[in-house]
Design an enzyme around this catalytic site. Structure first.
Site, short mmCIF file in Angstrom:
data_model
loop_
_atom_site.label_atom_id
_atom_site.label_comp_id
_atom_site.label_asym_id
_atom_site.label_seq_id
_atom_site.Cartn_x
_atom_site.Cartn_y
_atom_site.Cartn_z
N LYS A 72 0.69 -1.21 -0.06
CA LYS A 72 0.05 0.05 0.15
C LYS A 72 0.95 1.15 -0.04
CE LYS A 72 -3.49 -2.31 2.91
NZ LYS A 72 -4.35 -2.40 4.10
N TYR A 132 -5.35 5.53 -0.27
CA TYR A 132 -4.26 4.59 -0.58
C TYR A 132 -4.37 3.82 -1.66
CZ TYR A 132 -7.56 1.40 2.10
OH TYR A 132 -8.32 0.55 2.27
N ASP A 170 -13.22 -4.87 14.27
CA ASP A 170 -11.66 -4.84 14.81
C ASP A 170 -11.63 -5.32 16.32
OD1 ASP A 170 -11.04 -4.19 12.23
OD2 ASP A 170 -10.69 -1.99 12.62
#
Length: 181
Positions: A72, A132, A170
């Site tokens: 990335k 990104y 997450d």
């Protein structure tokens, strides 16, 4: 563009040349030829992503496995973040180590994160836009991650934990030890 390799081999901090005048500024945010020379490797980006987040949002630590691993090139278009890359290459001398860097619309700094790294960031200003480039397509079956507050990694997010905004997904990520025993 100026590039500097971090303590994590293959991970580069990139700073563009910015041209300011009375109208504002101009800079080349990406040039494939210059980029490949800076990192001394051919990387072809095939997907661009963008996220919009409020102050306190923590995204990560994410990575893709196997054939869908991704490199990335990340930057902030508006706002400010603390960006973190963790070396998860098992045979690397820096396996389990991380770097963190502030990326903002002011400093226009970019971070190149090669394949074999987990990545995450915490948003330090409201209305932050994060962008990104990826060198591989996203594949849901290949996604993985490490819990943001992992005791082995000891990442200092420079943000009060009780004010973090984290997705349920997450919050359930495994620890570094559970993934890499």
């Amino acid at each position: 563009m100026i590039g500097k390799e971090t303590k994590l081999k293959g991970c580069f901090i990139l700073q563009p040349k910015i041209f300011n005048d009375s109208r504002g500024y101009f800079f080349e945010s990406f040039n494939q030829e210059i980029f490949n020379k800076l990192i001394n490797k051919k990387t072809d980006f095939i997907q661009d992503n963008e996220s919009f987040s409020s102050k306190g949002v923590l995204r990560g630590l994410h990575f893709q496995t196997g054939d869908y691993a991704q490199a990335k090139l990340v930057r902030v278009i508006k706002g400010k973040i603390l960006d973190v890359a963790v070396d998860i290459r098992k045979h690397s001398p820096t396996f389990g180590e991380h770097i963190s860097i502030e990326l903002s619309e002011e400093n226009k700094t970019q971070l190149f994160i090669p394949r074999g790294f987990a990545h995450g960031f915490v948003v330090l200003e409201d209305n932050t836009i994060f962008s990104y480039k990826c060198d591989n397509f996203y594949n849901k079956a290949s996604e993985s991650g490490i819990i943001y507050n992992d005791k082995t990694l000891k990442i200092d997010w420079n943000f009060s934990e009780d004010k973090l905004i984290i997705s349920e997904k997450d919050k359930l990520l495994p620890t570094f030890q559970n993934l890499f025993k």
